[in-house]
Design a protein around this motif. Sequence first.
Motif, PDB file in Angstrom:
ATOM      1  N   PRO A 197       0.825  -1.213   0.000  1.00  0.00           N
ATOM      2  CA  PRO A 197       0.000   0.000   0.000  1.00  0.00           C
ATOM      3  C   PRO A 197       0.859   1.263   0.000  1.00  0.00           C
ATOM      4  CG  PRO A 197      -0.021  -1.041   2.162  1.00  0.00           C
ATOM      5  CD  PRO A 197       0.707  -1.975   1.258  1.00  0.00           C
ATOM      6  N   PRO A 198       0.247   2.441  -0.140  1.00  0.00           N
ATOM      7  CA  PRO A 198       1.025   3.685  -0.264  1.00  0.00           C
ATOM      8  C   PRO A 198       2.041   3.896   0.853  1.00  0.00           C
ATOM      9  CG  PRO A 198      -1.285   4.107  -0.745  1.00  0.00           C
ATOM     10  CD  PRO A 198      -1.208   2.692  -0.272  1.00  0.00           C
ATOM     11  N   GLU A 199       1.648   3.611   2.101  1.00  0.00           N
ATOM     12  CA  GLU A 199       2.565   3.830   3.222  1.00  0.00           C
ATOM     13  C   GLU A 199       3.773   2.900   3.140  1.00  0.00           C
ATOM     14  OE1 GLU A 199      -0.983   5.543   3.545  1.00  0.00           O
ATOM     15  OE2 GLU A 199      -0.848   3.367   3.695  1.00  0.00           O
ATOM     16  N   ALA A 200       3.536   1.654   2.718  1.00  0.00           N
ATOM     17  CA  ALA A 200       4.631   0.690   2.572  1.00  0.00           C
ATOM     18  C   ALA A 200       5.569   1.127   1.446  1.00  0.00           C
ATOM     19  CB  ALA A 200       4.068  -0.706   2.295  1.00  0.00           C
ATOM     20  N   GLN A 201       5.000   1.657   0.361  1.00  0.00           N
ATOM     21  CA  GLN A 201       5.823   2.166  -0.735  1.00  0.00           C
ATOM     22  C   GLN A 201       6.709   3.304  -0.249  1.00  0.00           C
ATOM     23  OE1 GLN A 201       6.209   1.039  -3.751  1.00  0.00           O
ATOM     24  NE2 GLN A 201       4.531  -0.419  -3.928  1.00  0.00           N
ATOM     25  N   PHE A 202       6.118   4.221   0.486  1.00  0.00           N
ATOM     26  CA  PHE A 202       6.850   5.385   1.008  1.00  0.00           C
ATOM     27  C   PHE A 202       8.020   4.938   1.873  1.00  0.00           C
ATOM     28  CE2 PHE A 202       7.688   8.930   3.803  1.00  0.00           C
ATOM     29  CZ  PHE A 202       7.431  10.062   3.044  1.00  0.00           C
ATOM     30  N   LYS A 203       7.758   4.000   2.787  1.00  0.00           N
ATOM     31  CA  LYS A 203       8.802   3.556   3.703  1.00  0.00           C
ATOM     32  C   LYS A 203       9.894   2.767   2.982  1.00  0.00           C
ATOM     33  CE  LYS A 203       7.127   1.976   7.730  1.00  0.00           C
ATOM     34  NZ  LYS A 203       6.191   1.259   8.624  1.00  0.00           N
ATOM     35  N   ALA A 204       9.475   1.838   2.098  1.00  0.00           N
ATOM     36  CA  ALA A 204      10.452   0.989   1.404  1.00  0.00           C
ATOM     37  C   ALA A 204      11.316   1.819   0.453  1.00  0.00           C
ATOM     38  CB  ALA A 204       9.734  -0.125   0.642  1.00  0.00           C
ATOM     39  N   GLN A 205      10.672   2.641  -0.373  1.00  0.00           N
ATOM     40  CA  GLN A 205      11.442   3.449  -1.329  1.00  0.00           C
ATOM     41  C   GLN A 205      12.330   4.448  -0.590  1.00  0.00           C
ATOM     42  OE1 GLN A 205       9.171   5.010  -4.739  1.00  0.00           O
ATOM     43  NE2 GLN A 205       7.564   3.532  -4.263  1.00  0.00           N
ATOM     44  N   GLY A 206      11.798   5.053   0.479  1.00  0.00           N
ATOM     45  CA  GLY A 206      12.581   6.016   1.247  1.00  0.00           C
ATOM     46  C   GLY A 206      13.839   5.389   1.817  1.00  0.00           C
ATOM     47  N   ARG A 207      13.708   4.159   2.302  1.00  0.00           N
ATOM     48  CA  ARG A 207      14.878   3.480   2.892  1.00  0.00           C
ATOM     49  C   ARG A 207      15.891   3.110   1.813  1.00  0.00           C
ATOM     50  NH1 ARG A 207      18.354   3.702   5.067  1.00  0.00           N
ATOM     51  NH2 ARG A 207      19.415   2.387   6.578  1.00  0.00           N
ATOM     52  N   ILE A 208      15.407   2.748   0.617  1.00  0.00           N
ATOM     53  CA  ILE A 208      16.330   2.411  -0.476  1.00  0.00           C
ATOM     54  C   ILE A 208      17.092   3.667  -0.929  1.00  0.00           C
ATOM     55  CG2 ILE A 208      16.448   1.681  -2.897  1.00  0.00           C
ATOM     56  CD1 ILE A 208      14.126  -0.297  -2.207  1.00  0.00           C
ATOM     57  N   PHE A 209      16.368   4.782  -1.091  1.00  0.00           N
ATOM     58  CA  PHE A 209      17.041   6.045  -1.425  1.00  0.00           C
ATOM     59  C   PHE A 209      18.107   6.359  -0.376  1.00  0.00           C
ATOM     60  CE2 PHE A 209      13.704   6.724  -4.453  1.00  0.00           C
ATOM     61  CZ  PHE A 209      14.070   7.797  -5.270  1.00  0.00           C
ATOM     62  N   GLY A 210      17.732   6.226   0.896  1.00  0.00           N
ATOM     63  CA  GLY A 210      18.653   6.535   1.991  1.00  0.00           C
ATOM     64  C   GLY A 210      19.857   5.615   2.018  1.00  0.00           C
ATOM     65  N   LYS A 211      19.633   4.330   1.749  1.00  0.00           N
ATOM     66  CA  LYS A 211      20.724   3.347   1.762  1.00  0.00           C
ATOM     67  C   LYS A 211      21.747   3.667   0.673  1.00  0.00           C
ATOM     68  CE  LYS A 211      22.477  -0.614   3.274  1.00  0.00           C
ATOM     69  NZ  LYS A 211      23.055  -0.707   4.632  1.00  0.00           N
ATOM     70  N   LEU A 212      21.264   4.059  -0.499  1.00  0.00           N
ATOM     71  CA  LEU A 212      22.178   4.383  -1.598  1.00  0.00           C
ATOM     72  C   LEU A 212      23.042   5.594  -1.247  1.00  0.00           C
ATOM     73  CD1 LEU A 212      19.867   3.852  -4.706  1.00  0.00           C
ATOM     74  CD2 LEU A 212      21.547   2.281  -3.760  1.00  0.00           C
ATOM     75  N   LYS A 213      22.443   6.539  -0.525  1.00  0.00           N
ATOM     76  CA  LYS A 213      23.205   7.721  -0.106  1.00  0.00           C
ATOM     77  C   LYS A 213      24.226   7.337   0.972  1.00  0.00           C
ATOM     78  CE  LYS A 213      23.810  12.260  -0.061  1.00  0.00           C
ATOM     79  NZ  LYS A 213      24.305  12.989  -1.236  1.00  0.00           N
ATOM     80  N   GLU A 214      23.773   6.539   1.947  1.00  0.00           N
ATOM     81  CA  GLU A 214      24.660   6.122   3.042  1.00  0.00           C
ATOM     82  C   GLU A 214      25.859   5.343   2.529  1.00  0.00           C
ATOM     83  OE1 GLU A 214      22.315   3.871   5.775  1.00  0.00           O
ATOM     84  OE2 GLU A 214      20.923   5.510   6.157  1.00  0.00           O
ATOM     85  N   GLU A 215      25.628   4.506   1.502  1.00  0.00           N
ATOM     86  CA  GLU A 215      26.693   3.637   0.989  1.00  0.00           C
ATOM     87  C   GLU A 215      27.521   4.326  -0.096  1.00  0.00           C
ATOM     88  OE1 GLU A 215      27.472   0.708   2.156  1.00  0.00           O
ATOM     89  OE2 GLU A 215      25.806   0.429   3.545  1.00  0.00           O
ATOM     90  N   ASN A 216      27.320   5.645  -0.242  1.00  0.00           N
ATOM     91  CA  ASN A 216      28.140   6.460  -1.151  1.00  0.00           C
ATOM     92  C   ASN A 216      28.032   6.063  -2.621  1.00  0.00           C
ATOM     93  OD1 ASN A 216      29.233   8.045   1.008  1.00  0.00           O
ATOM     94  ND2 ASN A 216      30.609   6.336   1.480  1.00  0.00           N
TER      95      ASN A 216
END
Length: 591
Positions: free
Chosen positions: A463-482
């Motif tokens: 659902p929308p909330e799950a999309q927001f959380k999952a995509q947000g964490r993937i965006f964040g992980k890519l930034k964290e891992e340089n």
Amino acid sequence: MNKLYIGNVSEEASAEDLETIFEQWKIPHSGPFLVKTGYAFVDCPDEKIAMMAIDILSGKVELHGKLLEVEHSVPKRQRSCKLQIRNIPPHLQWEVLDGMLAQYGTVENCEQVNTDTDTAVVNVRYGAKDQARQAMEKLNGFLMENFALKVSYIPDEMAAAAAPTLGGGKRGFAPRGPLRSGSPGLGARPKLQSDVPLRILVPTQFVGAIIGKEGATIRNVTKQTHSKIDIHRKENAGAAEKPITVHSTPEGCSNACRTIMEIMQKEALDTKFTEEIPLKILAHNNFVGRLIGKEGRNLKKIEVDTETKITISPLQDLTLYNPERTITVKGSIEACSRAEEEVMKKVRESYENDVAAMNLQSNLIPGLNLNALGLFPGGAPGMGPSMGHNAPPPGAQGGYSSFGGQPESETVHLFIPALAVGAIIGKQGQHIKQLSRYAGASIKVAPPDGMDAKQRMVIIAGPPEAQFKAQGRIFGKLKEENFFGPKEEVKLEAHIKVPSFAAGRVIGKGGKTVNELQNLTSAEVVVPRDQTPDENDQVIVKITGHFYASQLAQRKIQEILSHVRRQQQPKPSPRGEGQPRGDGLARPSRK
């Protein structure tokens, strides 16, 4: 303000009846009860006792079948611009309260009153009588987060002698202008209490000592530290440790924590318990990465500055129902206390930054139930509210079914650098499993599209909330891992499928809708021309942008699709299967 007005008094009631009630609830009074038809008056020794009588009796105690209404007695000639508002939710932010009060006029002054109640009390002065009267009429009984506000007048000549305010004095504020930070020490008025409670774990064998005989010890700690302390004795029956939640200002939380550590140390000496008792702080996983800092620098600095040893429980211990990590601090009570202050300072900063970012974006993202995200600590200890118990906000569209308001599942294909697949999946698939549990979504990495593929597709369903959380964490992980440079914004391409007959609605006449989408969201939105619809008669919409831009575009497109579905549902097309489309929807075309 020591004189009380008692309303809704039964005609059968006498002064003796009222005196009996005050004695029963151990409320002193300094004069006789003056009983009239339907109401009465009485004097209290001081303002604190008058407040206690209001909190204990008003709307809670019956006399001859009628609930008594107790408030400050204010003659009509003194009912001007000053109000007292009680029963305010303890965790409410000042900015929210300011905004609510400013709806009814110019607020010249607002001060918090020290009380022994769990809820907050403020005295408010409006610029004009009619403004105060309107606020009184609108706010008395108004429900805020299941707390019914109680509003009464304050006599003008007594305002200067009102109860002491937090911070040592009155603080005025302007109803207009930029929002001020609610953090203590930044020039703003203090919060009613910290939005992030302190959560600690204590060995079960010490819980009895912390509570004390008939609750005397914990009551004393609560009173001394101006805190509300919940000991969750019934959680995890038979567990070796029990959680304790402390609601207060940051200073109050730290004082309560230190006192609890001292109680445990004394009990350990008395019972000849020889093992070290570390301080264990519980923190939501969302904040732990920033607490640790890049290459562990933040945590290392806290260890060095406070002379403690700090470890954090692994990600594998998390579950969807327990998003907290355990931060174990070892050292002297003094050192652990200093470490708690620094750790919680970082956690609260992370929380406030996240709330600010969410508030900035929340009005832009329709159809997203922000309360259901569970990103921030909520009603249940240490957790945000679960998705299943939140109705969509008013006007929410797109991601919610018209059948009972349950969120509909959506599928999004998110494209990440091929080199980042290992970071997203994690060792033995641990990270992607954890992410899936955290977000409440199905997350799979598709096989590579050829040997030299530079991108890999991540398939996210939920659902929308799950999309927001999952995509947000993937965006964040890519930034964290340089995978993106330090000053480079993470931009990813996402694909969502839409029914081919609805693609024209996404594009709009002459590309108007898709252009508006791009202008509004700052994302690039493309419906490629000459697509062949798949077996489900669907075509792809491509969205490229940073996280919030992508989310906004996704939600806007889902809103359009929802509108199309609603138009179709009540009036099914009378045309036959083989007849040409007459709904005015264009075939896909390039922007």
